[in-house]
Design a protein around this motif. Structure first.
Motif, PDB file in Angstrom:
ATOM      1  N   CYS A  44       0.816  -1.217   0.000  1.00  9.70           N
ATOM      2  CA  CYS A  44       0.000   0.000   0.000  1.00  9.70           C
ATOM      3  C   CYS A  44       0.854   1.274   0.000  1.00  9.70           C
ATOM      4  O   CYS A  44       0.394   2.325  -0.411  1.00  9.70           O
ATOM      5  CB  CYS A  44      -0.923   0.001   1.212  1.00  9.70           C
ATOM      6  N   GLY A  45       2.065   1.190   0.500  1.00  6.95           N
ATOM      7  CA  GLY A  45       2.969   2.332   0.505  1.00  6.95           C
ATOM      8  C   GLY A  45       2.738   3.304   1.637  1.00  6.95           C
ATOM      9  O   GLY A  45       3.412   4.337   1.710  1.00  6.95           O
ATOM     10  N   CYS A  47       3.578   3.161   4.579  1.00  3.56           N
ATOM     11  CA  CYS A  47       4.744   3.221   5.473  1.00  3.56           C
ATOM     12  C   CYS A  47       5.755   4.264   4.994  1.00  3.56           C
ATOM     13  O   CYS A  47       6.628   4.679   5.730  1.00  3.56           O
ATOM     14  CB  CYS A  47       5.411   1.859   5.562  1.00  3.56           C
ATOM     15  N   CYS A  52       6.225  -3.312   0.285  1.00  5.90           N
ATOM     16  CA  CYS A  52       6.659  -4.150   1.416  1.00  5.90           C
ATOM     17  C   CYS A  52       8.145  -4.506   1.274  1.00  5.90           C
ATOM     18  O   CYS A  52       8.851  -4.633   2.265  1.00  5.90           O
ATOM     19  CB  CYS A  52       5.801  -5.403   1.507  1.00  5.90           C
ATOM     20  N   CYS A  69       4.502   0.416   9.672  1.00  8.63           N
ATOM     21  CA  CYS A  69       3.522  -0.400   8.939  1.00  8.63           C
ATOM     22  C   CYS A  69       2.274  -0.543   9.793  1.00  8.63           C
ATOM     23  O   CYS A  69       2.230  -1.340  10.725  1.00  8.63           O
ATOM     24  CB  CYS A  69       4.102  -1.775   8.612  1.00  8.63           C
TER      25      CYS A  69
HETATM   26  S1  SF4 Z   1       5.042  -2.648   4.730  1.00 10.64           S
HETATM   27 FE1  SF4 Z   1       2.963  -2.283   5.464  1.00 10.64          FE
HETATM   28  S2  SF4 Z   1       2.581  -0.108   5.129  1.00 10.64           S
HETATM   29 FE2  SF4 Z   1       4.372  -0.693   3.905  1.00 10.64          FE
HETATM   30  S3  SF4 Z   1       3.589  -1.221   1.893  1.00 10.64           S
HETATM   31 FE3  SF4 Z   1       3.653  -3.132   3.042  1.00 10.64          FE
HETATM   32  S4  SF4 Z   1       1.628  -3.314   3.995  1.00 10.64           S
HETATM   33 FE4  SF4 Z   1       1.830  -1.196   3.302  1.00 10.64          FE
END
Ligand code: SF4
Length: 84
Positions: A44-45, A47, A52, A69
Motif C-alpha cells: 500500500c505504501g 509506510c 513491502c 507499517c
Molecule cells: S510494509 Fe505495510 S505499510 Fe508498507 S507497503 Fe507493506 S503493507 Fe503497506
C-alpha cells in the motif's frame, strides 16, 4: 610446472573469495525474503517505503521502521526474528 601451480593457487584463492562473498550476500537476501513474508504484503505504501520490499530493506537498516507499517498486527514477531 610453476605456471600450473600458480594458476591453481590463484583459482583456489578466487574460489574462497566467491564463497565468502556469496555467503555474505545470500544471508542478507535470505533475511530480506523472510521479512517480506512476515509483512502484510499489501504494497500500500503507507509506510513511506513504497512497497513491502522497500519496508523490508528499511527494517534491515533500522528495526524501528517496523512501527511504520500500520496494517501489520504482530510487530513483535519481526522484532523477535531480528533478535530483539
Ligand atoms: S510494509 Fe505495510 S505499510 Fe508498507 S507497503 Fe507493506 S503493507 Fe503497506
Amino acid at each position: 610446472m610453476i605456471g600450473v601451480i600458480s594458476f591453481t593457487l590463484i583459482a583456489f584463492i578466487f574460489a574462497i573469495l566467491i564463497v565468502l562473498l556469496n555467503g555474505y550476500l545470500f544471508s542478507d537476501d535470505e533475511k530480506l525474503s523472510k521479512l517480506e513474508e512476515m509483512l502484510p504484503g499489501y504494497n500500500c505504501g503507507s509506510c513511506g517505503f513504497g512497497s513491502c520490499k522497500g519496508m523490508a530493506k528499511a527494517i534491515l537498516k533500522d528495526k524501528e521502521a517496523v512501527y511504520k507499517c500500520r496494517p501489520l498486527r504482530d510487530k513483535e514477531e519481526i522484532l523477535k526474528y531480528l533478535g530483539e
